[in-house]
Design a protein around this motif. Sequence first.
Motif, short mmCIF file in Angstrom:
data_model
loop_
_atom_site.label_atom_id
_atom_site.label_comp_id
_atom_site.label_asym_id
_atom_site.label_seq_id
_atom_site.Cartn_x
_atom_site.Cartn_y
_atom_site.Cartn_z
N MET A 1 0.80 -1.04 0.11
CA MET A 1 -0.60 -0.14 0.32
C MET A 1 1.26 1.72 0.01
O MET A 1 2.03 1.29 0.55
N HIS A 2 0.25 2.42 0.10
CA HIS A 2 0.97 3.81 -0.13
C HIS A 2 0.63 3.71 1.57
O HIS A 2 -0.35 4.05 1.81
N PRO A 3 1.79 4.98 1.89
CA PRO A 3 2.08 5.33 3.24
C PRO A 3 1.02 5.98 3.97
O PRO A 3 0.05 5.59 4.63
N GLU A 4 0.03 6.45 2.71
CA GLU A 4 -0.66 7.47 3.71
C GLU A 4 -2.27 6.42 3.50
O GLU A 4 -3.47 6.84 4.36
N SER A 5 -2.24 5.78 2.87
CA SER A 5 -3.34 4.19 2.61
C SER A 5 -3.18 3.37 3.82
O SER A 5 -4.45 3.02 4.36
N PHE A 6 -2.07 3.67 4.02
CA PHE A 6 -2.16 2.50 5.81
C PHE A 6 -2.15 3.20 6.59
O PHE A 6 -3.09 2.38 7.73
N THR A 7 -1.90 3.96 6.65
CA THR A 7 -1.81 5.26 8.04
C THR A 7 -3.42 5.16 7.82
O THR A 7 -4.32 5.33 9.53
N THR A 8 -4.71 5.55 6.88
CA THR A 8 -6.04 5.57 7.43
C THR A 8 -6.81 4.01 7.14
O THR A 8 -7.20 4.39 8.37
N HIS A 9 -5.90 2.74 6.87
CA HIS A 9 -6.25 1.65 7.40
C HIS A 9 -6.25 1.32 8.32
O HIS A 9 -6.59 0.69 9.30
N LYS A 10 -5.00 1.58 9.10
CA LYS A 10 -5.00 1.78 10.22
C LYS A 10 -4.62 2.60 11.69
O LYS A 10 -3.70 1.99 12.45
N LYS A 11 -5.36 3.43 11.33
CA LYS A 11 -5.47 4.96 11.83
C LYS A 11 -5.54 4.12 13.29
O LYS A 11 -4.58 5.13 14.94
N PHE A 12 -6.31 4.04 13.95
CA PHE A 12 -6.95 3.90 15.27
C PHE A 12 -5.90 2.82 16.07
O PHE A 12 -5.23 2.79 16.98
N LEU A 13 -4.97 1.42 15.76
CA LEU A 13 -4.13 0.64 15.58
C LEU A 13 -2.89 1.26 16.49
O LEU A 13 -1.93 0.54 16.76
N ILE A 14 -2.28 2.18 15.39
CA ILE A 14 -1.38 3.03 15.15
C ILE A 14 -0.99 3.58 16.76
O ILE A 14 -0.05 3.48 17.25
N ASN A 15 -1.97 4.53 17.01
CA ASN A 15 -2.63 5.29 18.12
C ASN A 15 -1.87 3.92 19.09
O ASN A 15 -1.39 4.23 20.12
N LYS A 16 -2.08 2.88 19.22
CA LYS A 16 -2.03 1.86 20.47
C LYS A 16 -1.06 1.60 20.41
O LYS A 16 -0.98 1.22 21.58
N ILE A 17 -0.58 1.30 19.41
CA ILE A 17 0.73 0.19 19.32
C ILE A 17 1.53 1.12 19.75
O ILE A 17 3.11 1.54 20.43
N ARG A 18 1.35 3.07 19.05
CA ARG A 18 2.60 3.49 19.42
C ARG A 18 2.73 4.13 21.26
O ARG A 18 3.26 4.33 21.22
N ARG A 19 1.42 4.22 21.52
CA ARG A 19 1.36 4.55 22.84
C ARG A 19 2.27 2.73 23.72
O ARG A 19 2.32 2.74 24.49
N LYS A 20 2.30 1.81 23.35
CA LYS A 20 2.48 0.86 23.57
C LYS A 20 4.07 0.56 23.30
O LYS A 20 5.41 0.17 24.86
N TYR A 21 4.27 0.72 22.17
CA TYR A 21 5.88 1.35 21.98
C TYR A 21 6.55 2.15 22.13
O TYR A 21 7.36 2.26 20.31
N LEU A 22 6.45 3.53 22.16
CA LEU A 22 6.50 4.29 22.37
C LEU A 22 8.14 4.14 22.26
O LEU A 22 8.94 4.48 23.05
N LEU A 23 8.88 5.31 21.06
CA LEU A 23 10.44 5.59 20.25
C LEU A 23 10.54 6.66 21.21
O LEU A 23 10.55 7.24 21.71
N ARG A 24 11.83 6.38 21.75
CA ARG A 24 11.91 6.82 22.53
C ARG A 24 13.50 7.63 22.07
O ARG A 24 14.12 7.54 21.65
#
Length: 60
Positions: free
Chosen positions: A35-58
């Motif tokens: 997929m195009h990165p923007e399409s992937f972001t749209t497709h996984k938007k809420f899941l990306i936020n959940k994963i970011r909270r669990k595995y935040l890059l410091r």
Amino acid sequence: MTFEEYLIQKKIDRSQFQAAEPEVYSEWKILFEQMHPESFTTHKKFLINKIRRKYLLRDS
């Protein structure tokens, strides 16, 4: 853009994510490569936020 670069952009720690949830990581990587990165972001938007909270890059 690679999947690894995308995760950095989204402030997700790739190594933590891959170690803790290898199946999800692999599924997302395969899907991202199809997929195009923007399409992937749209497709996984809420899941990306959940994963970011669990595995935040410091910032080092």
